[in-house]
Enzyme design. Sequence first.
Site, short mmCIF file in Angstrom:
data_model
loop_
_atom_site.label_atom_id
_atom_site.label_comp_id
_atom_site.label_asym_id
_atom_site.label_seq_id
_atom_site.Cartn_x
_atom_site.Cartn_y
_atom_site.Cartn_z
N GLU A 37 -4.46 17.48 -12.19
CA GLU A 37 -4.74 17.82 -13.58
C GLU A 37 -6.21 18.13 -13.83
OE1 GLU A 37 -2.65 15.48 -16.39
OE2 GLU A 37 -3.60 16.44 -18.11
N LYS A 69 3.20 11.46 -11.24
CA LYS A 69 2.45 10.51 -12.08
C LYS A 69 3.31 9.28 -12.30
CE LYS A 69 -0.13 13.52 -15.16
NZ LYS A 69 -0.34 13.75 -16.59
N ARG A 123 -2.70 22.18 -15.28
CA ARG A 123 -1.71 21.19 -15.68
C ARG A 123 -1.90 20.76 -17.13
NH1 ARG A 123 0.34 16.24 -11.74
NH2 ARG A 123 1.98 15.52 -13.15
N HIS A 180 9.31 10.35 -28.25
CA HIS A 180 8.21 11.19 -27.79
C HIS A 180 8.49 12.68 -28.07
CE1 HIS A 180 5.06 12.74 -25.16
NE2 HIS A 180 5.97 13.45 -24.53
N ASN A 194 0.30 20.11 -21.84
CA ASN A 194 0.06 19.25 -22.99
C ASN A 194 0.16 20.00 -24.31
OD1 ASN A 194 -0.32 16.73 -21.84
ND2 ASN A 194 -2.33 17.38 -21.09
N LYS A 220 7.21 23.32 -14.13
CA LYS A 220 6.44 22.10 -13.95
C LYS A 220 6.06 21.95 -12.49
CE LYS A 220 5.16 17.70 -14.93
NZ LYS A 220 5.23 16.47 -15.65
N ARG A 279 0.82 -1.23 0.00
CA ARG A 279 0.00 0.00 0.00
C ARG A 279 0.84 1.27 0.00
NH1 ARG A 279 -3.35 -2.81 3.60
NH2 ARG A 279 -5.06 -3.77 2.44
N GLU A 323 10.50 19.15 -24.47
CA GLU A 323 9.62 19.52 -23.35
C GLU A 323 10.06 20.86 -22.75
OE1 GLU A 323 7.01 17.75 -22.75
OE2 GLU A 323 7.43 15.70 -23.42
N HIS A 365 1.03 18.23 -27.51
CA HIS A 365 0.82 16.80 -27.27
C HIS A 365 -0.43 16.24 -27.94
CE1 HIS A 365 4.10 17.29 -24.51
NE2 HIS A 365 4.06 16.02 -24.14
N HIS A 369 1.00 13.35 -29.76
CA HIS A 369 0.69 11.97 -29.37
C HIS A 369 0.18 11.15 -30.55
CE1 HIS A 369 0.38 12.48 -24.77
NE2 HIS A 369 1.49 11.85 -25.11
N1 LIG Z 1 5.27 10.50 -15.42
C1 LIG Z 1 5.20 11.48 -16.24
O1 LIG Z 1 4.65 12.55 -15.95
C2 LIG Z 1 5.83 11.33 -17.57
C3 LIG Z 1 6.01 12.45 -18.38
C4 LIG Z 1 6.65 12.28 -19.60
C5 LIG Z 1 7.09 11.04 -20.00
N2 LIG Z 1 6.90 9.97 -19.20
C6 LIG Z 1 7.38 8.66 -19.58
O2 LIG Z 1 8.79 8.69 -19.65
C7 LIG Z 1 9.23 7.66 -20.52
C8 LIG Z 1 10.32 8.17 -21.42
O3 LIG Z 1 11.40 8.59 -20.64
P1 LIG Z 1 12.84 8.82 -21.29
O4 LIG Z 1 12.72 9.66 -22.45
O5 LIG Z 1 13.71 9.25 -20.20
O6 LIG Z 1 13.22 7.38 -21.84
P2 LIG Z 1 14.03 6.18 -21.18
O7 LIG Z 1 13.76 6.07 -19.77
O8 LIG Z 1 13.75 5.02 -22.03
O9 LIG Z 1 15.52 6.64 -21.38
C9 LIG Z 1 16.03 6.81 -22.67
C10 LIG Z 1 17.30 6.00 -22.92
O10 LIG Z 1 18.41 6.72 -22.40
C11 LIG Z 1 19.15 5.92 -21.50
N3 LIG Z 1 19.65 6.85 -20.49
C12 LIG Z 1 18.92 7.58 -19.63
N4 LIG Z 1 19.74 8.38 -18.93
C13 LIG Z 1 21.00 8.16 -19.39
C14 LIG Z 1 22.26 8.70 -19.07
N5 LIG Z 1 22.38 9.68 -18.18
N6 LIG Z 1 23.33 8.22 -19.70
C15 LIG Z 1 23.20 7.24 -20.64
N7 LIG Z 1 22.05 6.73 -20.99
C16 LIG Z 1 20.94 7.18 -20.37
C17 LIG Z 1 18.19 4.90 -21.02
O11 LIG Z 1 18.86 3.74 -20.61
C18 LIG Z 1 17.32 4.66 -22.21
O12 LIG Z 1 17.96 3.75 -23.08
C19 LIG Z 1 8.01 7.20 -21.27
O13 LIG Z 1 7.62 5.94 -20.80
C20 LIG Z 1 6.94 8.22 -20.92
O14 LIG Z 1 5.65 7.68 -20.91
C21 LIG Z 1 6.28 10.11 -18.00
ZN LIG Z 2 5.61 14.96 -23.11
#
Ligand SMILES: NC(=O)c1ccc[n+]([C@@H]2O[C@H](COP(=O)([O-])OP(=O)(O)OC[C@H]3O[C@@H](n4cnc5c(N)ncnc54)[C@H](O)[C@@H]3O)[C@@H](O)[C@H]2O)c1
Ligand SMILES: [Zn+2]
Length: 1595
Positions: free
Chosen positions: A278, A167, A282, A305, A286, A268, A145, A209, A289, A293
């Site tokens: 949201e 999130k 918030r 993305h 978007n 943010k 939990r 972003e 997006h 998206h």
């Molecule tokens: N929670 C939220 O509000 C929110 C907002 C936006 C995106 N997201 C989510 O985030 C995810 C995408 O995140 P991302 O773009 O970070 O992708 P990711 O986590 O897949 O990272 C991208 C790549 O870079 C590598 N990497 C990361 N940091 C590194 C570093 N310092 N040195 C070397 N390699 C590194 C990772 O291993 C991976 O291969 C998606 O799943 C998306 O849905 C969530």
């Molecule tokens: Zn985004």
Amino acid sequence: MAGSDKQTAVRALQLAEVERISILGSESIVCGFHLADYMWTDIFSSLAAASTYVLVTDSNLAALYLDKYRESFGVAWAHLRAGAAAPRLLTYVLAPGETSKSRATKSEIEDWMFGERCTRDTLVLALGGGVIGDLVGYVAATFMRGVGFVQVPTSLLAMVDSSIGGKTAVDTAAGKNLVGAFWQPQRIFMDMAVLSTLPAREFSNGMAEVIKTAAIWDAAEFDVLEASADEVRRAVLTGGGSAGLTLATRTAEQRMLQRVIAASARVKAHVVTHDERETGLRGLLNFGHTIGHAIEAQLAPAVLHGECVAVGCVLEAEVARRMGHLGEVSVARLARCLRAYGLPTAMDDPLLCALVGKAQLRERLQPQRLMDVMRVDKKNVGTQKRVVVLARLGATLEPKPTNVDDALILEVISRGVLVRPAPGTAAAAAVVVTPPGSKSISNRALQMAALGQGTCRIRNLLHSDDTQVMLAALQAMGGCSIAWEDDGATLVVHGGGGQLHMPPADVYLGNAGTAARFLATTANLINAGSSAAGSSTVLTGNARMKQRPCAPLVDALRANGCDIEYVEREGSLPLRVGHAAGRGFPGGHIQLAASVSSQYVSSILLCAPYAQEPVRLELVGGKVISQPYIDMTVAMMAQFGCAVQRVAANEYIVPRGAYRNPSEYVVESDASSATYPLAFAAITGGQCTVPNIGSASLQGDARFAVDVLRPMGCTVEQTATSTTVRGPPRGALRALGDIDMEPMTDAFLTAAVLAAVATGGGGVTRIRGIANQHVKECDRIVAMRDELARFGVECLDHADGIDVHARALAELCSAVPPSVHCYDDHRVAMSFSVLASAAPSGAEIRERRCVGKTWPQWWDVLARDLGAGVSGADPAEEAEELGSPAPALSTVIVGMRGVGKSTLGRAAARALGLAFVDMDEELERVVGKTIPQIIAADGWDAFRAHETRLLELALTRDFAAATVVACGGGVVEAEANRALLLRHIARGGAVVCLTPNMQHVAAFLARDATRPAYAAGDAHDVYERRRELYAACSNYELLVDASLPHADWSAIERAFVRLVGFATGARANRVDLTRPSHFVSLTAPDVATYAPARLAAIVAGAHAVELRVDLLEAMAGSESADAAVLVADVFRQFSILRAVSPLPIVFTVRTAAQGGAFAGSDSLRLRLLRAAVRWGAEYVDAEVDAHAPALYSERGRSLVIASFHDPTGTRLRWGRSEFAAEMLQRARACGDIAKLISFAHTWDDNIACREFVDRHHSAATPLIALNMGYTGQMSRVLCPVLTPVTHPLLAAAAAPGQITVAQINQARAIAGLLPTRRFALCGSPIAHSPSPAMHNAGFAALGLPHSYGLCEATEAQLLMPALFDSPDFGGASVTIPLKESVIPLMSALTPAARRIGAVNTVIRTAGASASATTSSLLGDNTDYLGIVGCLTRASSPANSAATASALVVGAGGTARAAIYALHSLGIRTVLVYNRTKSRADSLVADFADLFDSLTVIDKLSDAVVPTVIIGTVPACDLLFPDELFAGRCGVALDMAYKPRWTPLLEAAKRHEWSVVPGVDVLIEQGIHQFEKWTHATPPTAAMSEAVHAKYDANF
Ligand SMILES: NC(=O)c1ccc[n+]([C@@H]2O[C@H](COP(=O)([O-])OP(=O)(O)OC[C@H]3O[C@@H](n4cnc5c(N)ncnc54)[C@H](O)[C@@H]3O)[C@@H](O)[C@H]2O)c1
Ligand SMILES: [Zn+2]
């Protein structure tokens, strides 16, 4: 060691100096560099104590940072709690990538934590990007939990976005992030030092972003981002080492990086604090997006993305602009800023093309598909779409997303635009339009305001890369300071009074030509002060800029005493301008050559007031070019208080002084652009005012209103500074007769569209003086001729102009709006949009975006201000747009004389629309002697020397592209020629070697007297000598051997056309991997056993055919046989297969170890696979082994299926097996398509296989995966693409468990994977049609669950409710009388249907997602394909297309198809007869442009000796006079099939013509329909038998 060395000194803590950001009331976001020690110290001292610390990361980060965090954990603990037992630190490493963000991985982590006995006092840390953060956060949120959680974001995206806000989520099959929770981290540690290892693309991904956030929130921050792109990128690249730990050690770049990231994170955090769940605010985050998206849904995972969001931001900004809330300046700045950080900004962005491929990109980003995705966006309210609408950079229209109409979004994401006529009322109102500022005036105004004294507010400045560069350079030289007002509409320049300083770095000018020329003089004004010795300024640009000339200007300045040197290439940028003390710009008498560019003159004039002596500028060296631009400069200098005297025609005196800035300067609009709104008023009968161009304007095109519109009948009122045009009533424009448009060449396109409807005053307008328009963005004169033809307007093009023969406005009407191709030329697009605004049915402008070059917001103006109907359009592709825009390099043919190089070359050139050249003939033509004469007179060496010279010219210049080049037989004998051929291959060209049957060739040569003869028997020796040479300098090979079974000469011709189409990429013959597909595995020991008819049955339903080389008889005993002989045997088998089937070939040599029969050596196998690439096998199966990478790199245009088979099913297991993952990875590294095959032991192995496919397959990264064996059959049913299948007619299946296409389809239907669809024939009367029998037999043969019935109707409107609207509608055949009236019901037409103007085939194209109920109707025409196919087979070789002439009887929809078919066949002389002559006349008018001669005859006996007669009239009772059949070897084809022997066919038969009965065409066109509906090879035999069974019974 921990136990015994307790007392060893612990290293000192390295505590970073950090910045904290507040979120939800606590300062829990920590930013800094090298945070590990700080982090643990902070956790141990400030957060609740935990018994276990669980750190989860991915393998990329584990390799880089895990040790560091582990070590730091111990050190920090030792410092804080020396002596106390340390808590546990557990670590868990996941595979990187989005696929880890799943429910399965979440359970996996939870189960592991239970195993480790973690309790409620556990603290979970997520070290990684957004994937790790989202997943691990969700684990923390639900584990017992909820347990404590800390984010350690390592990607830029995670830092500024995903780690903040709480999130958390995992992905499910239903979509991304659909299951999750809000769970706030207790701390977020952003260690910006780790960004140095982040891949560059991932960095850009995060920047999207950051830029988005600044765009909605903070104008000042946006300015910083815009100005600091280089700095920020450098900070990331150089962020390694220990720099930055403390403020003192932080570099300037690091400070900038932290500033930018922290600022974004702060926004943010603020938004989250005020709207955690949201509900409103918030939603602003978007921005970009909604559309982003939708793009992501189509392009992930190939495109990231942030890359999709970047494109989304620009498009959504365009929505805001379209709604009238945002200025174009802001849209342009946003796009430019995103580009500066390496992000794409358009749906056809080169970055996206490189990632996805151009064709795929176009296919997947179809606007309707994107709209489908947006329909189910979480953010929608009901069906209402919501978009964050910018009001300016840094602020949104509302504090929440705004409701936006679908139509607006659709318009912005469309490739084309449909312009509908403006309603009379809208057009009648008087409107005022201010087109964008003139580029020339903008640049001059900037330069003078910067050098001037005082503040100047510049309005209507053009925002282009050019002006942007100019501005940046002037600022860098300290010439001025600037500010923006009114959302960028006003530029405030505080002039520097001519006091310029040395810029801090080189001045980079991109490809901005005007800026480069102007600044080359300006830089000499720089005052470097006392430290001037050796100081200088460098002006540089991009590669293109470094080729553009500037020598005349530099020569003149040097002669005047300026210190300028070329840094690289003489005559071009980069320039180094020296600032030796007191030197500056001497002035006095300057001589300048001004015949090349007037910009040199303006450059000197503009700076002249600041020279040390008054300037006397003398223009020398021939006729001065573009005098109006020099006049413009002089006039503008006067406006800025500097009087230039023109003392002689080519001599100017400029007094010393300084510019006095006017407080306001309005840049005159671009006069070429202004012609469009003015022409709009003219053609619609409306009134339009352009408020800032008048009679005083110095732009040539400013005369358009008075010189063109007034004589055409418009009322023109012009003051010195404004122009108002009122058009005559619609349709009352007068033609101009002869007009010389030399002074305003760019406006000729606008004049031409008006002339097209100017029927008054003779109706003919002859425009002259525009020769330069042949070589603008496109050949504009030809473009206008061709595109006006689509409206039925006839034009005649000339070397220096065009004649336009007007057609009445009302007669431009056609059922379907014409579709205008713009050749990516903004002026073509804008001028035709004016015509479309008045044409009764409007028009589709195919390339909407090309107006961006000068007037990006033109469509907004057209819709909003002028009142035309504007909506998005998705034009069907046209042949010329397919493939790459640049014509493919030429294809060269080499091989023995007599092998057929010319015959085959000509055939391929004809079929593929290429040119053909025979190098021997070319040589004889150039030298003026025959080859025997040359050799006799000058000897062989002289001949070879000619040959080399001509070959070089041919391949590099004369015939370098879009040509088939046949070489002389001995071309390979000379070393120099071989080198030329190899160079052609290296550049990407194709050299095809024709491999002969030497018996045939020798026999042919014995009869040939045109070339020096070989002595008897010599031909064989010559061939033996050359054989290796041919092979060595070619990259493709065709076997020319008419003695092979089924491989007669026409089959060889087809094979060659196919090979050239493949080698050039024009017809790649590939399987569509976006839907299920099959290939049939041939198992016979000899391909010759498949007669064409039998093979047609075997391949029914398949998409490719596999040649299992290991099963061939030729391979028996391959261990010992001579490799060369074996390869030659296989080549013959390959050639037979290509002769009997047009389907793509999968070339496979399956080894015994992987379940095949090949027992030869690896080197033989490799040799065979390489040979397959040479032969043009579309697919080559390569088993994943040590050789595979080499083959992959040599694959040319073939696609490699990298395969691994485990016939035992013991090693390759589908469940989370490392082996399967590794094999997949290896296959992907050396193949275009991965193929993994296991063996099913239990039925559940099928499910496991399917789950593996779900995780790893997509159209972009295709995966064939299945289980062999009886138990594994279901995995074949579920295999996503290229499933290997067998057929009952094959002696044996290629692998255990292999099933047929019909079985797969039946199983898919039962399994609910292949919904039943209803098809029907529409028209009347149709009761006796054989079509239902034909199509139902086809469906049955392929095991398809569909049905085909009748839908009797005489009105097209009835078809919607009766058939088209029903959810299970699949497609329809359309016959008389509905072929034309059905058109308005279609959502789109194929180019053929559009051109023909009749639809006989309706294809339902599904919406993007399987669940979407939406679908659209595509209208096509297969009648013409049926006619083409039947006529091709029936025609005698005696009547070539070039000499043939045809008669078409009838003038309805079928006759239109017949005419189009004749055109496709290359026939250029056609007569038309119809009872009602007027109908024939209108038919002829529509198609006249396609033919040399297309004429209507009054009675049949008027026809002169046609060689083809096509009847299209049902129940025709005409008398066909005997004279009609006087030609020999003619063909008569009747589309009517009741009765069997129509009067036409009876008469033709009497005269011993070939006859094609209607039922044959019916079958042929039906087969094409079937293929278009089912996307599979039709079972032709079954279908035609069914027709005959029914037909023979009835008639
Ligand atoms: N929670 C939220 O509000 C929110 C907002 C936006 C995106 N997201 C989510 O985030 C995810 C995408 O995140 P991302 O773009 O970070 O992708 P990711 O986590 O897949 O990272 C991208 C790549 O870079 C590598 N990497 C990361 N940091 C590194 C570093 N310092 N040195 C070397 N390699 C590194 C990772 O291993 C991976 O291969 C998606 O799943 C998306 O849905 C969530
Ligand atoms: Zn985004």
